[in-house]
Design a protein around this motif. Structure first.
Motif, PDB file in Angstrom:
ATOM      1  N   ALA A   1      19.795  38.031  38.517  1.00  0.00           N
ATOM      2  CA  ALA A   1      18.586  38.698  39.000  1.00  0.00           C
ATOM      3  C   ALA A   1      17.352  38.177  38.262  1.00  0.00           C
ATOM      4  O   ALA A   1      16.294  37.963  38.868  1.00  0.00           O
ATOM      5  CB  ALA A   1      18.711  40.201  38.812  1.00  0.00           C
ATOM      6  N   GLU A   2      17.494  37.956  36.964  1.00  0.00           N
ATOM      7  CA  GLU A   2      16.356  37.492  36.156  1.00  0.00           C
ATOM      8  C   GLU A   2      16.008  36.035  36.461  1.00  0.00           C
ATOM      9  O   GLU A   2      14.839  35.668  36.535  1.00  0.00           O
ATOM     10  CB  GLU A   2      16.674  37.663  34.680  1.00  0.00           C
ATOM     11  CG  GLU A   2      15.484  37.488  33.788  1.00  0.00           C
ATOM     12  CD  GLU A   2      15.785  37.812  32.342  1.00  0.00           C
ATOM     13  OE1 GLU A   2      15.156  37.179  31.476  1.00  0.00           O
ATOM     14  OE2 GLU A   2      16.637  38.673  32.077  1.00  0.00           O
ATOM     15  N   VAL A   3      17.020  35.205  36.630  1.00  0.00           N
ATOM     16  CA  VAL A   3      16.761  33.775  36.846  1.00  0.00           C
ATOM     17  C   VAL A   3      16.123  33.533  38.222  1.00  0.00           C
ATOM     18  O   VAL A   3      15.338  32.600  38.387  1.00  0.00           O
ATOM     19  CB  VAL A   3      18.051  32.940  36.654  1.00  0.00           C
ATOM     20  CG1 VAL A   3      18.943  32.982  37.873  1.00  0.00           C
ATOM     21  CG2 VAL A   3      17.723  31.499  36.312  1.00  0.00           C
ATOM     22  N   GLU A   4      16.410  34.385  39.196  1.00  0.00           N
ATOM     23  CA  GLU A   4      15.826  34.226  40.524  1.00  0.00           C
ATOM     24  C   GLU A   4      14.376  34.699  40.581  1.00  0.00           C
ATOM     25  O   GLU A   4      13.635  34.305  41.462  1.00  0.00           O
ATOM     26  CB  GLU A   4      16.669  34.968  41.558  1.00  0.00           C
ATOM     27  CG  GLU A   4      18.005  34.301  41.787  1.00  0.00           C
ATOM     28  CD  GLU A   4      18.905  35.094  42.704  1.00  0.00           C
ATOM     29  OE1 GLU A   4      18.458  36.124  43.248  1.00  0.00           O
ATOM     30  OE2 GLU A   4      20.061  34.676  42.881  1.00  0.00           O
ATOM     31  N   SER A   5      13.974  35.538  39.626  1.00  0.00           N
ATOM     32  CA  SER A   5      12.623  36.079  39.669  1.00  0.00           C
ATOM     33  C   SER A   5      11.669  35.427  38.675  1.00  0.00           C
ATOM     34  O   SER A   5      10.496  35.763  38.638  1.00  0.00           O
ATOM     35  CB  SER A   5      12.651  37.589  39.403  1.00  0.00           C
ATOM     36  OG  SER A   5      13.084  37.831  38.085  1.00  0.00           O
ATOM     37  N   GLY A   6      12.162  34.489  37.848  1.00  0.00           N
ATOM     38  CA  GLY A   6      11.291  33.883  36.849  1.00  0.00           C
ATOM     39  C   GLY A   6      11.519  32.392  36.719  1.00  0.00           C
ATOM     40  O   GLY A   6      12.166  31.766  37.557  1.00  0.00           O
ATOM     41  N   ASP A   7      10.991  31.826  35.645  1.00  0.00           N
ATOM     42  CA  ASP A   7      11.163  30.408  35.346  1.00  0.00           C
ATOM     43  C   ASP A   7      12.605  30.176  34.918  1.00  0.00           C
ATOM     44  O   ASP A   7      13.037  30.657  33.868  1.00  0.00           O
ATOM     45  CB  ASP A   7      10.191  30.010  34.232  1.00  0.00           C
ATOM     46  CG  ASP A   7      10.332  28.558  33.815  1.00  0.00           C
ATOM     47  OD1 ASP A   7      10.966  27.779  34.553  1.00  0.00           O
ATOM     48  OD2 ASP A   7       9.808  28.208  32.748  1.00  0.00           O
ATOM     49  N   GLU A   8      13.373  29.456  35.727  1.00  0.00           N
ATOM     50  CA  GLU A   8      14.806  29.267  35.465  1.00  0.00           C
ATOM     51  C   GLU A   8      15.076  28.689  34.084  1.00  0.00           C
ATOM     52  O   GLU A   8      15.960  29.156  33.376  1.00  0.00           O
ATOM     53  CB  GLU A   8      15.423  28.358  36.525  1.00  0.00           C
ATOM     54  CG  GLU A   8      15.553  28.983  37.876  1.00  0.00           C
ATOM     55  CD  GLU A   8      16.299  28.090  38.838  1.00  0.00           C
ATOM     56  OE1 GLU A   8      16.707  26.967  38.459  1.00  0.00           O
ATOM     57  OE2 GLU A   8      16.476  28.523  39.981  1.00  0.00           O
ATOM     58  N   GLN A   9      14.351  27.645  33.706  1.00  0.00           N
ATOM     59  CA  GLN A   9      14.611  26.983  32.427  1.00  0.00           C
ATOM     60  C   GLN A   9      14.362  27.923  31.247  1.00  0.00           C
ATOM     61  O   GLN A   9      15.151  27.987  30.314  1.00  0.00           O
ATOM     62  CB  GLN A   9      13.748  25.725  32.290  1.00  0.00           C
ATOM     63  CG  GLN A   9      14.109  24.635  33.268  1.00  0.00           C
ATOM     64  CD  GLN A   9      15.508  24.092  33.048  1.00  0.00           C
ATOM     65  OE1 GLN A   9      15.857  23.696  31.946  1.00  0.00           O
ATOM     66  NE2 GLN A   9      16.309  24.082  34.087  1.00  0.00           N
ATOM     67  N   LEU A  10      13.292  28.666  31.307  1.00  0.00           N
ATOM     68  CA  LEU A  10      12.964  29.589  30.231  1.00  0.00           C
ATOM     69  C   LEU A  10      13.978  30.727  30.147  1.00  0.00           C
ATOM     70  O   LEU A  10      14.411  31.108  29.057  1.00  0.00           O
ATOM     71  CB  LEU A  10      11.560  30.149  30.427  1.00  0.00           C
ATOM     72  CG  LEU A  10      11.024  31.035  29.305  1.00  0.00           C
ATOM     73  CD1 LEU A  10      10.991  30.264  27.989  1.00  0.00           C
ATOM     74  CD2 LEU A  10       9.642  31.532  29.659  1.00  0.00           C
ATOM     75  N   VAL A  11      14.396  31.240  31.284  1.00  0.00           N
ATOM     76  CA  VAL A  11      15.383  32.325  31.309  1.00  0.00           C
ATOM     77  C   VAL A  11      16.705  31.835  30.721  1.00  0.00           C
ATOM     78  O   VAL A  11      17.315  32.517  29.892  1.00  0.00           O
ATOM     79  CB  VAL A  11      15.574  32.855  32.748  1.00  0.00           C
ATOM     80  CG1 VAL A  11      16.759  33.805  32.825  1.00  0.00           C
ATOM     81  CG2 VAL A  11      14.309  33.543  33.228  1.00  0.00           C
ATOM     82  N   MET A  12      17.150  30.651  31.120  1.00  0.00           N
ATOM     83  CA  MET A  12      18.410  30.123  30.593  1.00  0.00           C
ATOM     84  C   MET A  12      18.311  29.841  29.101  1.00  0.00           C
ATOM     85  O   MET A  12      19.268  30.069  28.356  1.00  0.00           O
ATOM     86  CB  MET A  12      18.833  28.871  31.365  1.00  0.00           C
ATOM     87  CG  MET A  12      19.340  29.200  32.749  1.00  0.00           C
ATOM     88  SD  MET A  12      19.996  27.781  33.619  1.00  0.00           S
ATOM     89  CE  MET A  12      18.497  27.164  34.383  1.00  0.00           C
ATOM     90  N   ALA A  13      17.175  29.373  28.637  1.00  0.00           N
ATOM     91  CA  ALA A  13      16.992  29.139  27.205  1.00  0.00           C
ATOM     92  C   ALA A  13      17.090  30.452  26.437  1.00  0.00           C
ATOM     93  O   ALA A  13      17.717  30.518  25.377  1.00  0.00           O
ATOM     94  CB  ALA A  13      15.642  28.471  26.946  1.00  0.00           C
ATOM     95  N   ARG A  14      16.497  31.514  26.963  1.00  0.00           N
ATOM     96  CA  ARG A  14      16.571  32.809  26.288  1.00  0.00           C
ATOM     97  C   ARG A  14      17.987  33.354  26.278  1.00  0.00           C
ATOM     98  O   ARG A  14      18.460  33.853  25.266  1.00  0.00           O
ATOM     99  CB  ARG A  14      15.635  33.822  26.970  1.00  0.00           C
ATOM    100  CG  ARG A  14      14.242  33.774  26.444  1.00  0.00           C
ATOM    101  CD  ARG A  14      13.401  34.965  26.846  1.00  0.00           C
ATOM    102  NE  ARG A  14      13.369  35.219  28.282  1.00  0.00           N
ATOM    103  CZ  ARG A  14      14.015  36.220  28.901  1.00  0.00           C
ATOM    104  NH1 ARG A  14      14.734  37.057  28.237  1.00  0.00           N
ATOM    105  NH2 ARG A  14      13.917  36.364  30.197  1.00  0.00           N
TER     106      ARG A  14
END
Length: 75
Positions: A39-52
Motif C-alpha cells: 500500500a505504501e509503495v503504490e502511493s509514494g516514491d518506490e525507491q525511497l519506500v524500499m530504502a526505508r
C-alpha cells in the motif's frame, strides 16, 4: 544525501514480497507487513519506500564522516 536507487520488489502469489537491492536480497516481507508495504509503495516514491523498509536509508554519509577533520586520527 543522494536519492536511493537500485531497489526492486517482487510480489508473489502467496502474498510474500521480496525486496532486492542491485540484485541482492535485502528483505522478505510476509503477511500484514507485506500488505502495508504494498500500500505504501503504490502511493509514494518506490525507491525511497524500499530504502526505508530495508533500513538502507541510514547509509550514505559514512564517507563524508570518515573524511571529516575530527575523524582523521581514528583509523
Amino acid at each position: 544525501m543522494p536519492r536511493p536507487h537500485g531497489f526492486t520488489y517482487t510480489h508473489h502469489a502467496d502474498g510474500t514480497v521480496d525486496i532486492t537491492h542491485h540484485g541482492r536480497p535485502a528483505a522478505t516481507l510476509r503477511g500484514p507487513r507485506a500488505q502495508k508495504f504494498l500500500a505504501e509503495v503504490e502511493s509514494g516514491d518506490e525507491q525511497l519506500v524500499m530504502a526505508r523498509w530495508t533500513g538502507a536509508y541510514k547509509f550514505g554519509n559514512e564517507r563524508v564522516a570518515r573524511n571529516h577533520p575530527r575523524n582523521q586520527g581514528r583509523r
